[in-house]
Design a protein around this motif. Structure first.
Motif, short mmCIF file in Angstrom:
data_model
loop_
_atom_site.label_atom_id
_atom_site.label_comp_id
_atom_site.label_asym_id
_atom_site.label_seq_id
_atom_site.Cartn_x
_atom_site.Cartn_y
_atom_site.Cartn_z
N LEU A 1 -2.55 0.81 -4.35
CA LEU A 1 -2.02 -0.34 -4.15
C LEU A 1 -0.72 -0.69 -5.12
O LEU A 1 -1.21 -0.50 -6.24
CB LEU A 1 -2.78 -1.63 -4.25
CG LEU A 1 -2.00 -3.16 -4.02
CD1 LEU A 1 -1.70 -3.18 -2.62
CD2 LEU A 1 -3.14 -4.19 -4.23
N MET B 1 0.89 -1.10 0.11
CA MET B 1 -0.05 0.05 0.00
C MET B 1 0.85 1.24 -0.08
O MET B 1 2.18 1.20 0.92
CB MET B 1 -0.99 0.06 1.11
CG MET B 1 -2.13 -1.01 1.32
SD MET B 1 -3.12 -0.96 -0.46
CE MET B 1 -3.95 0.73 -0.14
N ARG C 1 -7.89 1.17 -4.67
CA ARG C 1 -8.23 0.03 -3.81
C ARG C 1 -9.84 0.15 -3.45
O ARG C 1 -10.28 1.33 -3.06
CB ARG C 1 -7.46 0.29 -2.43
CG ARG C 1 -7.90 -0.83 -1.63
CD ARG C 1 -6.99 -0.89 -0.13
NE ARG C 1 -7.36 -1.99 0.80
CZ ARG C 1 -6.80 -1.92 1.77
NH1 ARG C 1 -6.19 -1.10 2.41
NH2 ARG C 1 -7.16 -3.02 2.66
#
Length: 79
Positions: free
Chosen positions: A60, A55, A74
């Motif tokens: 991501l 992350m 995400r």
């Protein structure tokens, strides 16, 4: 989008899939803030089969061995 083509990465527990030009399924194993991805593509493609996900803020980032990087937005779902 990667090279003008849509790509999705789905991680649920220890199962991972990449959906795009190729369909690849496998495992996701998390350790110390990173997730190791090990996938096999149905058509034998090897572009996105081994990588490390991490992350970075709301994104991501996945570094694929021998391919480069992808950045995913995400979305969490219930269930």
């Amino acid at each position: 989008m990667t090279q003008g083509k849509p790509v999705a990465l789905v991680i649920k527990g220890k199962v991972a899939s990449v959906l795009g030009e190729h369909l690849c399924n496998g495992t996701a194993n998390s350790t110390a803030g990173t997730t190791a991805l090990r996938l096999t593509c149905a058509d034998g493609n090897t572009t996105r089969v081994r990588g490390t996900a991490r992350m970075n803020g709301a994104k991501l980032e996945v570094s694929w061995d021998g391919f480069g990087k992808d950045e995913f937005s995400r979305n969490k779902t219930n269930g």
